[in-house]
Design a protein around this motif. Structure first.
Motif, PDB file in Angstrom:
ATOM      1  N   ALA A 104      54.738  20.278 -12.169  1.00  0.00           N
ATOM      2  CA  ALA A 104      56.105  19.772 -12.060  1.00  0.00           C
ATOM      3  C   ALA A 104      56.954  20.280 -13.217  1.00  0.00           C
ATOM      4  CB  ALA A 104      56.096  18.241 -12.038  1.00  0.00           C
ATOM      5  N   ASP A 105      58.258  20.054 -13.094  1.00  0.00           N
ATOM      6  CA  ASP A 105      59.192  20.363 -14.177  1.00  0.00           C
ATOM      7  C   ASP A 105      59.436  19.148 -15.058  1.00  0.00           C
ATOM      8  OD1 ASP A 105      60.385  23.205 -13.672  1.00  0.00           O
ATOM      9  OD2 ASP A 105      60.302  22.259 -11.717  1.00  0.00           O
ATOM     10  N   GLY A 106      59.273  17.961 -14.511  1.00  0.00           N
ATOM     11  CA  GLY A 106      59.529  16.758 -15.288  1.00  0.00           C
ATOM     12  C   GLY A 106      59.357  15.519 -14.440  1.00  0.00           C
ATOM     13  N   TRP A 107      59.677  14.380 -15.027  1.00  0.00           N
ATOM     14  CA  TRP A 107      59.652  13.134 -14.287  1.00  0.00           C
ATOM     15  C   TRP A 107      60.828  12.277 -14.731  1.00  0.00           C
ATOM     16  CZ3 TRP A 107      56.545  13.801 -18.565  1.00  0.00           C
ATOM     17  CH2 TRP A 107      56.480  12.765 -19.509  1.00  0.00           C
ATOM     18  N   TYR A 108      61.105  11.213 -13.964  1.00  0.00           N
ATOM     19  CA  TYR A 108      62.242  10.342 -14.230  1.00  0.00           C
ATOM     20  C   TYR A 108      61.769   8.948 -14.620  1.00  0.00           C
ATOM     21  CZ  TYR A 108      64.752  13.893 -11.470  1.00  0.00           C
ATOM     22  OH  TYR A 108      65.278  15.069 -10.984  1.00  0.00           O
ATOM     23  N   GLU A 109      62.512   8.337 -15.524  1.00  0.00           N
ATOM     24  CA  GLU A 109      62.331   6.929 -15.866  1.00  0.00           C
ATOM     25  C   GLU A 109      63.704   6.277 -15.941  1.00  0.00           C
ATOM     26  OE1 GLU A 109      59.606   5.556 -15.738  1.00  0.00           O
ATOM     27  OE2 GLU A 109      58.033   6.952 -16.348  1.00  0.00           O
ATOM     28  N   TRP A 110      63.716   4.951 -15.859  1.00  0.00           N
ATOM     29  CA  TRP A 110      64.953   4.189 -15.921  1.00  0.00           C
ATOM     30  C   TRP A 110      64.900   3.185 -17.064  1.00  0.00           C
ATOM     31  CZ3 TRP A 110      63.479   6.685 -11.705  1.00  0.00           C
ATOM     32  CH2 TRP A 110      64.438   7.189 -10.813  1.00  0.00           C
ATOM     33  N   THR A 111      66.020   3.011 -17.756  1.00  0.00           N
ATOM     34  CA  THR A 111      66.137   1.989 -18.791  1.00  0.00           C
ATOM     35  C   THR A 111      67.315   1.079 -18.453  1.00  0.00           C
ATOM     36  OG1 THR A 111      67.567   3.390 -20.167  1.00  0.00           O
ATOM     37  CG2 THR A 111      65.188   3.481 -20.596  1.00  0.00           C
ATOM     38  N   GLY A 112      67.324  -0.116 -19.079  1.00  0.00           N
ATOM     39  CA  GLY A 112      68.441  -1.033 -18.884  1.00  0.00           C
ATOM     40  C   GLY A 112      68.134  -2.121 -17.881  1.00  0.00           C
ATOM     41  N   ASP A 113      69.105  -2.964 -17.668  1.00  0.00           N
ATOM     42  CA  ASP A 113      68.957  -4.113 -16.785  1.00  0.00           C
ATOM     43  C   ASP A 113      69.213  -3.741 -15.333  1.00  0.00           C
ATOM     44  OD1 ASP A 113      68.470  -5.790 -18.979  1.00  0.00           O
ATOM     45  OD2 ASP A 113      70.631  -6.082 -19.312  1.00  0.00           O
TER      46      ASP A 113
END
Length: 234
Positions: free
Chosen positions: A98-107
């Protein structure tokens, strides 16, 4: 982690760093910037004396576990030596390029997505466990899961888990059928690339809709071009 990946290049791009003897590419999957669990994605594994790329379902559930154990998209490194994962650790090791991955921060409702990648933009070789047996009625019984470990360093600010990512050389070692399961587990614990290898930047919230695709999804937020959200939401 890890519930969304960027696999936006042809498989040949990921594998050009080293020779993979006898490589057979049997994948029909198209490159995508926004890959979600439940889809069939290319992964690299060993078949007898050669390497092969096949499309497998992202999500695994042992055939006997239907209705008992949920489909898993990740396998915690701390648990892969246990009874559930050991058969795959022994004979189902694979690599998700892969090239990368995603994550989420915050409410909830205001979450900010981040794209995480190697700071040198080299391909990622994510450790995976997979079953290549016929799927039958349960497609997840012939699926894969990405191995994750505790996040370290500044990466913890984005998420407390991260995929186990190898160098190309260690990816080949992970796939070696002569490497015992216990040694493979130790390899994942000791040779996974550390947080200093990675960089991350905020990206468009449009990545939250899996139907959205395109290079704008991975652009740093300040540079991101408008992305049409398939569900007409941000």
């Amino acid at each position: 982690m890890c519930g969304r990946i960027d696999q936006s290049q042809p498989i040949e791009h990921y594998l050009q760093q080293r020779a993979w003897p006898g490589l057979v590419n049997a994948s029909a999957a198209e490159p995508k910037f926004n890959v979600a669990p439940g889809t069939f994605r290319p992964l690299l594994h060993r078949v007898d004396d050669h390497y092969q790329v096949d499309d497998l379902h992202w999500g695994y559930q042992a055939a006997w576990a239907s209705g008992k154990i949920p489909v898993a998209i990740n396998a915690r490194l701390e648990k892969i030596g246990g009874k559930y994962w050991h058969p795959l650790l022994k004979s189902g090791r694979a690599i998700v390029p892969a090239d990368g991955w995603y994550e989420w921060t915050g409410d909830k409702g205001v979450k900010q997505p981040w794209h995480i990648h190697r700071s040198d933009h080299a391909p990622l070789f994510m450790a995976a466990l997979a079953s290549f047996a016929p799927a039958g009625d349960n497609k997840a019984s012939a699926g894969f899961t990405i191995v994750t470990a505790d996040a370290l360093g500044g990466m913890v600010d984005v998420h407390d888990r991260r995929p186990v990512v190898f160098s190309a050389a260690d990816a080949a070692l992970w796939l070696d059928p002569d490497l015992p399961a216990e040694a493979a587990e130790m390899l994942a614990r000791e040779q996974a690339l550390g947080p200093e290898t990675f960089a991350w930047h905020a990206v468009s919230k449009a990545v939250g809709n899996v139907r959205n695709q395109g290079a704008a999804l991975v652009a740093p937020l300040a540079e991101a071009a408008p992305v049409r959200d398939a569900a007409h939401r941000n």
